[in-house]
Design a protein around this motif. Structure first.
Motif, PDB file in Angstrom:
ATOM      1  N   ILE A  48      68.968 124.728  29.002  1.00  0.00           N
ATOM      2  CA  ILE A  48      68.142 123.358  29.791  1.00  0.00           C
ATOM      3  C   ILE A  48      68.799 122.478  28.339  1.00  0.00           C
ATOM      4  O   ILE A  48      69.362 121.110  28.394  1.00  0.00           O
ATOM      5  N   ASN A  49      68.965 122.736  27.149  1.00  0.00           N
ATOM      6  CA  ASN A  49      69.605 121.941  25.970  1.00  0.00           C
ATOM      7  C   ASN A  49      70.916 122.206  26.631  1.00  0.00           C
ATOM      8  O   ASN A  49      71.916 120.647  26.295  1.00  0.00           O
ATOM      9  N   GLN A  50      72.014 122.867  26.873  1.00  0.00           N
ATOM     10  CA  GLN A  50      73.530 122.592  27.377  1.00  0.00           C
ATOM     11  C   GLN A  50      73.420 121.322  28.038  1.00  0.00           C
ATOM     12  O   GLN A  50      74.109 120.520  28.119  1.00  0.00           O
ATOM     13  N   THR A  51      72.986 121.762  29.256  1.00  0.00           N
ATOM     14  CA  THR A  51      73.259 121.257  30.057  1.00  0.00           C
ATOM     15  C   THR A  51      72.842 119.587  30.465  1.00  0.00           C
ATOM     16  O   THR A  51      72.301 118.531  30.792  1.00  0.00           O
ATOM     17  N   ALA A  52      71.011 119.799  29.134  1.00  0.00           N
ATOM     18  CA  ALA A  52      70.963 117.645  29.015  1.00  0.00           C
ATOM     19  C   ALA A  52      72.260 117.632  27.786  1.00  0.00           C
ATOM     20  O   ALA A  52      72.291 116.228  27.562  1.00  0.00           O
ATOM     21  N   GLY A  53      72.973 117.955  27.486  1.00  0.00           N
ATOM     22  CA  GLY A  53      74.117 117.696  26.322  1.00  0.00           C
ATOM     23  C   GLY A  53      73.569 117.469  24.739  1.00  0.00           C
ATOM     24  O   GLY A  53      73.918 117.152  24.086  1.00  0.00           O
ATOM     25  N   GLY A  54      73.056 118.325  24.784  1.00  0.00           N
ATOM     26  CA  GLY A  54      72.326 118.971  23.524  1.00  0.00           C
ATOM     27  C   GLY A  54      73.514 119.828  22.146  1.00  0.00           C
ATOM     28  O   GLY A  54      73.228 119.595  21.270  1.00  0.00           O
ATOM     29  N   LEU A  55      73.923 120.345  23.099  1.00  0.00           N
ATOM     30  CA  LEU A  55      74.718 121.527  22.093  1.00  0.00           C
ATOM     31  C   LEU A  55      76.180 121.198  22.167  1.00  0.00           C
ATOM     32  O   LEU A  55      76.607 120.642  23.011  1.00  0.00           O
ATOM     33  N   ALA A  56      76.845 120.900  20.919  1.00  0.00           N
ATOM     34  CA  ALA A  56      78.136 120.502  21.212  1.00  0.00           C
ATOM     35  C   ALA A  56      78.851 121.267  21.428  1.00  0.00           C
ATOM     36  O   ALA A  56      80.114 121.022  21.244  1.00  0.00           O
TER      37      ALA A  56
ATOM     38  N   ASP B  99      73.373 127.449  41.134  1.00  0.00           N
ATOM     39  CA  ASP B  99      74.221 127.132  40.512  1.00  0.00           C
ATOM     40  C   ASP B  99      75.367 128.072  39.344  1.00  0.00           C
ATOM     41  O   ASP B  99      74.994 128.025  38.480  1.00  0.00           O
ATOM     42  N   GLY B 100      73.595 128.653  38.844  1.00  0.00           N
ATOM     43  CA  GLY B 100      73.344 128.752  37.031  1.00  0.00           C
ATOM     44  C   GLY B 100      73.230 128.005  36.518  1.00  0.00           C
ATOM     45  O   GLY B 100      73.069 128.735  35.503  1.00  0.00           O
ATOM     46  N   LYS B 101      72.863 126.678  36.986  1.00  0.00           N
ATOM     47  CA  LYS B 101      72.813 125.734  35.590  1.00  0.00           C
ATOM     48  C   LYS B 101      71.330 125.242  35.805  1.00  0.00           C
ATOM     49  O   LYS B 101      70.698 125.433  37.289  1.00  0.00           O
ATOM     50  N   ASP B 102      70.537 125.588  34.340  1.00  0.00           N
ATOM     51  CA  ASP B 102      68.956 124.746  34.724  1.00  0.00           C
ATOM     52  C   ASP B 102      69.513 123.643  34.895  1.00  0.00           C
ATOM     53  O   ASP B 102      69.927 123.158  34.017  1.00  0.00           O
ATOM     54  N   SER B 103      68.054 123.413  35.158  1.00  0.00           N
ATOM     55  CA  SER B 103      67.481 121.900  34.880  1.00  0.00           C
ATOM     56  C   SER B 103      66.017 121.693  35.029  1.00  0.00           C
ATOM     57  O   SER B 103      65.663 122.364  34.812  1.00  0.00           O
ATOM     58  N   CYS B 162      68.857 122.481  14.655  1.00  0.00           N
ATOM     59  CA  CYS B 162      67.383 121.206  15.017  1.00  0.00           C
ATOM     60  C   CYS B 162      67.951 120.551  15.909  1.00  0.00           C
ATOM     61  O   CYS B 162      67.402 120.556  17.021  1.00  0.00           O
ATOM     62  N   ILE B 163      68.778 120.106  16.327  1.00  0.00           N
ATOM     63  CA  ILE B 163      69.742 119.094  17.241  1.00  0.00           C
ATOM     64  C   ILE B 163      69.225 120.179  18.831  1.00  0.00           C
ATOM     65  O   ILE B 163      69.490 119.329  19.700  1.00  0.00           O
ATOM     66  N   GLY B 164      69.852 120.982  18.724  1.00  0.00           N
ATOM     67  CA  GLY B 164      70.108 122.039  19.841  1.00  0.00           C
ATOM     68  C   GLY B 164      68.913 121.757  20.780  1.00  0.00           C
ATOM     69  O   GLY B 164      68.954 121.461  22.112  1.00  0.00           O
ATOM     70  N   CYS B 165      67.699 121.874  20.320  1.00  0.00           N
ATOM     71  CA  CYS B 165      66.593 121.886  20.829  1.00  0.00           C
ATOM     72  C   CYS B 165      65.614 120.424  20.702  1.00  0.00           C
ATOM     73  O   CYS B 165      64.997 119.945  21.736  1.00  0.00           O
ATOM     74  N   GLY B 177      68.339 118.237  21.679  1.00  0.00           N
ATOM     75  CA  GLY B 177      68.395 119.461  23.615  1.00  0.00           C
ATOM     76  C   GLY B 177      67.014 118.792  23.841  1.00  0.00           C
ATOM     77  O   GLY B 177      66.360 117.745  23.674  1.00  0.00           O
ATOM     78  N   VAL B 178      66.683 119.519  24.163  1.00  0.00           N
ATOM     79  CA  VAL B 178      65.200 118.654  25.037  1.00  0.00           C
ATOM     80  C   VAL B 178      64.274 120.345  25.310  1.00  0.00           C
ATOM     81  O   VAL B 178      63.094 120.123  25.875  1.00  0.00           O
ATOM     82  N   SER B 179      64.453 121.158  24.310  1.00  0.00           N
ATOM     83  CA  SER B 179      63.924 122.765  24.829  1.00  0.00           C
ATOM     84  C   SER B 179      62.811 122.449  23.827  1.00  0.00           C
ATOM     85  O   SER B 179      61.068 122.929  24.236  1.00  0.00           O
ATOM     86  N   GLY B 180      62.301 121.362  23.088  1.00  0.00           N
ATOM     87  CA  GLY B 180      61.686 121.078  21.609  1.00  0.00           C
ATOM     88  C   GLY B 180      60.677 120.031  21.724  1.00  0.00           C
ATOM     89  O   GLY B 180      61.530 119.273  22.717  1.00  0.00           O
TER      90      GLY B 180
END
Lengths: 122, 232
Positions: A48-56, B99-103, B162-165, B177-180
């Motif tokens: 989700i962090n990748q698909t939400a665009g969080g990872l550069a 298709d292998g992608k999480d949302s 930090c910004i990853g999540c 990111g959105v996991s946190g």
């Protein structure tokens, strides 16, 4: 007395905010809890962090035999324990060495080899 | 009985009645919490120590709410809960893979269903602010201290993950990111000392949190904290 006070200080420092211990978990559980957020349920690097665009920088595709066979087990172990920076990759890959035990990291490496169905290319 | 005595007796009775009435209407935040909030929130601890426990947690732990939250924010939020975490309390409970992608399946992310009146919210906030962690150091972070935003952004987005999540606002643009939980309004919500302590040792607060523990100098941790709680 002074020595005692110093020793007591060390004990207090060591116990201050020491982590409450979580129970040891098998590799698939570790992967779910810590890795899936970026590498995805299928391990394809599409969490989700990748698909939400969080990872550069894209998270590695653990399901790719082509990509993963380029990495030695020790390099994977180092990346997990010390983070991407330790293996000249992105700092977005955190170090997990303060959270996971050596055994848990070893088990993760075995699990990753199952995901890519690959071994390191000689 | 003289008139004076009669008046005194009447006054005494009246004050007693007022005192009793006051007692009866003073709201018991703990009791209100038990009725309206305790079915989802844990106020006794400890936090879960297994993935199974983490998956079953319905709402954020509040047994250290007094250390974590700002009272004014609690009072507002309890009266009108708004979504904080777009991925729910635990993102794994709301994943869809295609298709292998999480949302995130937004339909399964549930908002707090309790909504309290202003007096009840005040009482519950009073109760929650008593739930303090005894070991957390207070007065560590001076919110008014000047810091370099560009250095903080460098730490938050480049040097550390930090910004990853976590979503933050950088130059008026949301990113991350959105996991946190998002940190865009963290300054309204969270006590700076708790943010500092959370960065210092995430597993102290939540043994199975998916936030990594990273050794940082006091200066870096302080800069990150000031950045997180600064108005955006």
């Amino acid at each position: 007395m002074k020595r005692f006070a110093v020793a007591l200080g060390y004990i207090i420092a060591a116990t201050a905010l020491s982590p409450a211990s979580g129970q040891a978990e098998p590799a698939e559980v570790i992967y779910k809890l810590y890795c899936v957020q970026c590498h995805g349920t299928a391990g394809t690097g599409q969490g989700i962090n990748q698909t939400a665009g969080g990872l550069a920088v894209s998270a590695r595709d653990h399901a790719s035999a082509v990509q993963m066979s380029k990495l030695a087990d020790d390099e994977i172990r180092l990346a997990i324990a010390k983070g991407g920076d330790a293996v000249q990759k992105s700092e977005l890959m955190p170090p997990w060495g303060k959270v996971l035990t050596g055994k848990e990291i070893d088990d993760l490496v075995v699990y990753l080899r199952k995901l890519c169905q690959c071994v390191v290319a000689k | 009985m003289t008139l004076n005595q009669l008046l005194k007796a009447a006054w005494g009775g009246l004050t007693l009645i007022i005192a009793m009435a006051g007692e009866a209407t003073a709201l018991d935040g703990k009791a209100i919490f038990a009725e309206k909030c305790a079915s989802c929130h844990n106020v006794t601890g400890p936090a879960p120590t297994t993935l199974q426990g983490v998956l079953q947690r319905k709402a954020p732990d509040l047994f250290y709410a007094g250390s974590k939250f700002k009272r004014e924010w609690l009072v507002r939020w309890i009266q009108s809960p708004t979504p904080i975490r777009p991925s729910g309390v635990m993102f794994l409970n709301h994943l869809v893979t295609k298709d292998g992608k999480d949302s995130i399946n937004k339909e399964t992310v549930k908002l707090c269903s309790s909504k309290l009146s202003a007096p009840d919210a005040e009482a519950v906030a009073d109760y929650l602010t008593t739930l303090k962690d005894s070991k957390m150091r207070v007065g560590v972070v001076d919110r008014g201290k000047k810091f370099s935003t560009s250095r903080a952004v460098q730490l938050f987005t480049k040097q550390y993950p930090c910004i990853g999540c976590h979503t933050v606002k950088i130059r008026n643009k949301e990113a991350g990111g959105v996991s946190g939980p998002p940190l865009t309004d963290a300054g309204d919500r969270l006590n700076p000392d708790w943010v500092y302590a959370r960065i210092e040792n995430p597993q102290y607060w939540d043994p199975k949190t998916w936030m990594p523990k990273i050794d940082l100098s006091h200066e870096k941790r302080e800069t990150l904290t000031l950045f997180v709680v600064s108005p955006k």
